[in-house]
Design an enzyme around this catalytic site. Structure first.
Site, mmCIF file in Angstrom:
data_model
loop_
_atom_site.group_PDB
_atom_site.id
_atom_site.type_symbol
_atom_site.label_atom_id
_atom_site.label_comp_id
_atom_site.label_asym_id
_atom_site.label_seq_id
_atom_site.Cartn_x
_atom_site.Cartn_y
_atom_site.Cartn_z
ATOM 1 N N ILE A 64 -40.178 -28.409 10.394
ATOM 2 C CA ILE A 64 -41.202 -27.389 10.165
ATOM 3 C C ILE A 64 -42.183 -27.890 9.108
ATOM 4 O O ILE A 64 -41.798 -28.362 8.045
ATOM 5 C CB ILE A 64 -40.560 -26.061 9.715
ATOM 6 C CG1 ILE A 64 -39.710 -25.475 10.832
ATOM 7 C CG2 ILE A 64 -41.635 -25.067 9.285
ATOM 8 C CD1 ILE A 64 -40.487 -25.113 12.090
ATOM 9 N N ASN A 90 -35.638 -19.555 11.283
ATOM 10 C CA ASN A 90 -34.745 -19.506 10.136
ATOM 11 C C ASN A 90 -35.017 -20.629 9.134
ATOM 12 O O ASN A 90 -34.717 -20.485 7.947
ATOM 13 C CB ASN A 90 -33.295 -19.587 10.619
ATOM 14 C CG ASN A 90 -32.332 -19.874 9.494
ATOM 15 O OD1 ASN A 90 -32.008 -19.003 8.687
ATOM 16 N ND2 ASN A 90 -31.874 -21.130 9.397
ATOM 17 N N PHE A 95 -36.560 -24.250 -4.031
ATOM 18 C CA PHE A 95 -36.141 -25.067 -5.164
ATOM 19 C C PHE A 95 -35.047 -24.323 -5.927
ATOM 20 O O PHE A 95 -35.125 -23.108 -6.108
ATOM 21 C CB PHE A 95 -37.323 -25.340 -6.089
ATOM 22 C CG PHE A 95 -38.306 -26.347 -5.548
ATOM 23 C CD1 PHE A 95 -38.162 -27.696 -5.831
ATOM 24 C CD2 PHE A 95 -39.367 -25.939 -4.754
ATOM 25 C CE1 PHE A 95 -39.072 -28.635 -5.333
ATOM 26 C CE2 PHE A 95 -40.278 -26.863 -4.245
ATOM 27 C CZ PHE A 95 -40.130 -28.212 -4.541
ATOM 28 N N LYS A 96 -34.037 -25.038 -6.355
ATOM 29 C CA LYS A 96 -32.975 -24.439 -7.156
ATOM 30 C C LYS A 96 -33.518 -24.056 -8.533
ATOM 31 O O LYS A 96 -34.490 -24.630 -9.027
ATOM 32 C CB LYS A 96 -31.815 -25.435 -7.333
ATOM 33 C CG LYS A 96 -31.284 -26.026 -6.040
ATOM 34 C CD LYS A 96 -30.303 -25.111 -5.366
ATOM 35 C CE LYS A 96 -29.679 -25.807 -4.161
ATOM 36 N NZ LYS A 96 -28.604 -25.040 -3.546
ATOM 37 N N GLN A 106 -43.974 -27.077 -7.340
ATOM 38 C CA GLN A 106 -43.112 -26.428 -6.347
ATOM 39 C C GLN A 106 -43.908 -25.566 -5.364
ATOM 40 O O GLN A 106 -43.429 -25.248 -4.272
ATOM 41 C CB GLN A 106 -42.080 -25.530 -7.042
ATOM 42 C CG GLN A 106 -41.032 -26.268 -7.844
ATOM 43 C CD GLN A 106 -40.001 -25.329 -8.445
ATOM 44 O OE1 GLN A 106 -39.905 -24.161 -8.068
ATOM 45 N NE2 GLN A 106 -39.219 -25.829 -9.398
ATOM 46 N N TYR A 195 -41.457 -18.874 -3.903
ATOM 47 C CA TYR A 195 -40.616 -18.502 -2.760
ATOM 48 C C TYR A 195 -40.910 -17.061 -2.338
ATOM 49 O O TYR A 195 -41.048 -16.763 -1.155
ATOM 50 C CB TYR A 195 -39.137 -18.655 -3.136
ATOM 51 C CG TYR A 195 -38.181 -18.351 -2.007
ATOM 52 C CD1 TYR A 195 -37.921 -19.301 -1.021
ATOM 53 C CD2 TYR A 195 -37.518 -17.130 -1.940
ATOM 54 C CE1 TYR A 195 -37.031 -19.030 0.025
ATOM 55 C CE2 TYR A 195 -36.630 -16.849 -0.906
ATOM 56 C CZ TYR A 195 -36.391 -17.808 0.057
ATOM 57 O OH TYR A 195 -35.514 -17.526 1.092
ATOM 58 N N GLY A 196 -41.023 -16.180 -3.323
ATOM 59 C CA GLY A 196 -41.289 -14.777 -3.029
ATOM 60 C C GLY A 196 -42.608 -14.574 -2.300
ATOM 61 O O GLY A 196 -42.689 -13.814 -1.335
ATOM 62 N N LYS A 199 -42.424 -15.793 1.365
ATOM 63 C CA LYS A 199 -41.733 -14.857 2.260
ATOM 64 C C LYS A 199 -42.524 -13.563 2.440
ATOM 65 O O LYS A 199 -42.502 -12.956 3.516
ATOM 66 C CB LYS A 199 -40.331 -14.560 1.723
ATOM 67 C CG LYS A 199 -39.386 -15.766 1.780
ATOM 68 C CD LYS A 199 -39.177 -16.251 3.213
ATOM 69 C CE LYS A 199 -38.099 -17.313 3.308
ATOM 70 N NZ LYS A 199 -37.867 -17.776 4.694
ATOM 71 N N THR A 230 -24.295 -19.784 0.730
ATOM 72 C CA THR A 230 -24.870 -20.926 1.437
ATOM 73 C C THR A 230 -25.326 -21.978 0.425
ATOM 74 O O THR A 230 -25.352 -21.733 -0.784
ATOM 75 C CB THR A 230 -26.088 -20.503 2.279
ATOM 76 O OG1 THR A 230 -27.114 -20.023 1.391
ATOM 77 C CG2 THR A 230 -25.725 -19.410 3.276
#
Length: 271
Positions: A64, A90, A95-96, A106, A195-196, A199, A230
């Site tokens: 992707i 999916n 990033f951690k 990032q 990330y937020g 999404k 996970t």
């Protein structure tokens, strides 16, 4: 013949989704679409061994965010099957918390995979979904994409406007990235999570696809699997991948599904 495709199906929630679909008795073919060939082949074999209803489970390469990979995958599905009945997006990345990569660096990789790459791949695959039987599109999002993370009411209204366009969502995401790079994203009303936002944009795009594809008979929804055990959560989540996967599987399999909805905790939830 019914065909289901699950991206990022080599492990975790994606593998659990593919396994559930393969064992549902609803599909003749489930494709595990992933970038890691070794894990993808292994996942396909593992799922195949647990599917005793004649469903064929295979691996096909897909990265992707890589346009040439998208096109190769599309052509392969077109040539082999000529359609897609269910697509579950999916695949994603995060990033951690302990990752030393600066926040600014990032931003682009996160947006490029979770939003831009997913949107580009989905738009490419849509003609195959239109040829599907009782077609479904399910985007695996996250509660991290909640609307209220945006400090600006104006931004909230723009993302949630029922007439927002794909072009406007892309422009908003581009503006977020620009503001992050300039260090002005918080003062300009954005949230503080790459990330937020990735999404949140995917959820907003889900609603656009649902609106555009309503007359084509495609049910388009998104979901939050929950905080699962996970690799992405460093195995800190209390919910098993199998439980989390149910939030994606329900809109894939339910009779007379809604469209443009967000599923969480096994039911339609508020964004």
């Amino acid at each position: 013949m019914r065909i289901a495709i699950v991206t990022g199906a080599n492990k975790g929630i994606g593998k659990a989704i593919a396994k559930s679909l393969a064992s549902s008795g609803t599909f003749t073919q489930v494709i595990c679409a992933c970038r890691d060939e070794t894990r993808g082949l292994s996942a396909g074999q593992d799922i195949q061994q647990t599917s005793d209803n004649g469903c064929d489970v295979i691996y096909l390469p897909l990265t992707i965010g890589d346009i040439s990979s998208h096109e190769n995958f599309y052509n392969e599905i077109l040539e082999r099957f000529g359609k897609c009945d269910v697509l579950v997006n999916n695949a994603g990345m995060a990033f951690k918390n302990a990752d030393p990569t600066p926040f600014k660096q990032q931003c682009k990789p996160t947006l490029d995979v979770n939003f831009r790459g997913t949107a580009s791949f989905t738009d490419l695959m849509m003609p195959l979904l239109r040829k599907g039987n009782d077609a479904r599109l399910v985007n695996v999002a996250s509660m991290s994409g909640y609307l209220s993370q945006l400090r600006s009411k104006e931004l909230q209204e723009r993302f949630s406007n029922e007439n927002v366009s794909k072009e406007e969502i892309h422009a908003l995401v581009d503006k977020f990235e620009k503001d992050v790079l300039q260090g002005t994203h918080v003062e300009n009303g954005w949230g503080n999570s790459n990330y937020g936002i990735s999404k949140l944009a995917l959820i907003a795009m889900t609603k656009v696809w649902a609106r555009e594809e309503r007359d084509n008979g495609i049910a388009v929804n998104c979901c939050c699997p929950g905080y699962c055990d996970t690799d992405m959560t460093s195995h800190k989540g209390p919910r098993s991948p199998e439980e989390g996967a149910k939030n994606a599987v329900i809109p894939c399999l339910m009779k007379d599904p809604p469209s443009g909805q967000f599923f969480s905790n096994f039911e339609v939830a508020e964004w």
